[in-house]
Design a protein around this motif. Structure first.
Motif, PDB file in Angstrom:
ATOM      1  N   THR A   2       0.833  -1.186   0.000  1.00 47.03           N
ATOM      2  CA  THR A   2       0.000   0.000   0.000  1.00 47.03           C
ATOM      3  C   THR A   2       0.875   1.244   0.000  1.00 47.03           C
ATOM      4  O   THR A   2       1.793   1.363   0.795  1.00 47.03           O
ATOM      5  CB  THR A   2      -0.892   0.017   1.259  1.00 47.03           C
ATOM      6  OG1 THR A   2      -1.625  -1.196   1.296  1.00 47.03           O
ATOM      7  CG2 THR A   2      -1.830   1.183   1.227  1.00 47.03           C
ATOM      8  N   VAL A  37       0.389  -1.142   9.229  1.00 46.46           N
ATOM      9  CA  VAL A  37      -0.750  -1.426   8.362  1.00 46.46           C
ATOM     10  C   VAL A  37      -0.811  -2.941   8.215  1.00 46.46           C
ATOM     11  O   VAL A  37       0.082  -3.558   7.648  1.00 46.46           O
ATOM     12  CB  VAL A  37      -0.589  -0.747   6.980  1.00 46.46           C
ATOM     13  CG1 VAL A  37      -1.812  -1.034   6.114  1.00 46.46           C
ATOM     14  CG2 VAL A  37      -0.373   0.754   7.132  1.00 46.46           C
ATOM     15  N   ASP A  40      -5.107  -6.978   6.542  1.00 46.71           N
ATOM     16  CA  ASP A  40      -6.535  -6.737   6.315  1.00 46.71           C
ATOM     17  C   ASP A  40      -6.863  -5.245   6.154  1.00 46.71           C
ATOM     18  O   ASP A  40      -8.021  -4.879   6.004  1.00 46.71           O
ATOM     19  CB  ASP A  40      -7.369  -7.330   7.451  1.00 46.71           C
ATOM     20  CG  ASP A  40      -7.071  -6.706   8.805  1.00 46.71           C
ATOM     21  OD1 ASP A  40      -6.200  -5.814   8.892  1.00 46.71           O
ATOM     22  OD2 ASP A  40      -7.712  -7.115   9.796  1.00 46.71           O
ATOM     23  N   GLY A  41      -5.835  -4.363   6.189  1.00 39.67           N
ATOM     24  CA  GLY A  41      -6.049  -2.933   5.990  1.00 39.67           C
ATOM     25  C   GLY A  41      -6.136  -2.129   7.273  1.00 39.67           C
ATOM     26  O   GLY A  41      -6.174  -0.896   7.237  1.00 39.67           O
ATOM     27  N   ARG A  43      -5.131  -0.075  10.390  1.00 40.87           N
ATOM     28  CA  ARG A  43      -3.982   0.799  10.618  1.00 40.87           C
ATOM     29  C   ARG A  43      -3.884   1.130  12.103  1.00 40.87           C
ATOM     30  O   ARG A  43      -4.887   1.368  12.761  1.00 40.87           O
ATOM     31  CB  ARG A  43      -4.155   2.101   9.831  1.00 40.87           C
ATOM     32  CG  ARG A  43      -4.330   1.873   8.356  1.00 40.87           C
ATOM     33  CD  ARG A  43      -4.978   3.039   7.644  1.00 40.87           C
ATOM     34  NE  ARG A  43      -4.307   4.300   7.826  1.00 40.87           N
ATOM     35  CZ  ARG A  43      -3.288   4.732   7.090  1.00 40.87           C
ATOM     36  NH1 ARG A  43      -2.845   3.973   6.110  1.00 40.87           N
ATOM     37  NH2 ARG A  43      -2.740   5.881   7.319  1.00 40.87           N
TER      38      ARG A  43
END
Length: 120
Positions: A2, A37, A40-41, A43
């Motif tokens: 990302t 991060v 699974d995203g 944060r």
């Protein structure tokens, strides 16, 4: 992987109390702050709080408010370092952005002319 790029803006709105507290923690050079991060995203901004024998607290990870830290990143008040990637997560070092100081106009020194004493 990302990519997290802040939105650059000339106008930055005033910071709320959680953002000010998070920026204060990030500005302390003795307290490294990291953004993790997860795969699974999810944060998480956090730092290690050393043990304080006076209060009996510490020796644990402390999470900073994610929304406030994301707002600081979006306003380009903090920057992220190089990512450290493993299969489950990516970790970034978080640092406050140092704004350059206003240029100071150069001042030319005043030259004084020394007077010569003439001997006749």
């Amino acid at each position: 992987m990302t990519r997290l790029a802040p939105c650059r803006s000339r106008y930055s709105p005033p910071l709320d109390a959680p953002a000010v507290d998070a920026l204060r923690v990030m500005s302390d050079p003795r307290t490294p702050v990291f953004l993790t991060v997860h795969a699974d995203g999810r944060r998480r901004y956090s730092y290690w709080q050393p043990f304080d024998p006076d209060t009996g607290r510490g020796s644990c990870y402390v999470a900073l408010p994610t929304a406030a830290c994301d707002a600081l990143h979006h306003a380009a008040r903090i920057s992220l370092g190089e990512p450290v990637v493993d299969p489950a997560r990516t970790t970034y070092r978080v640092r406050p952005v140092r704004t350059p100081a206003a240029p100071v106009p150069s001042v030319r020194p005043v030259r004084t002319v020394s007077q010569r004493v003439r001997v006749a």
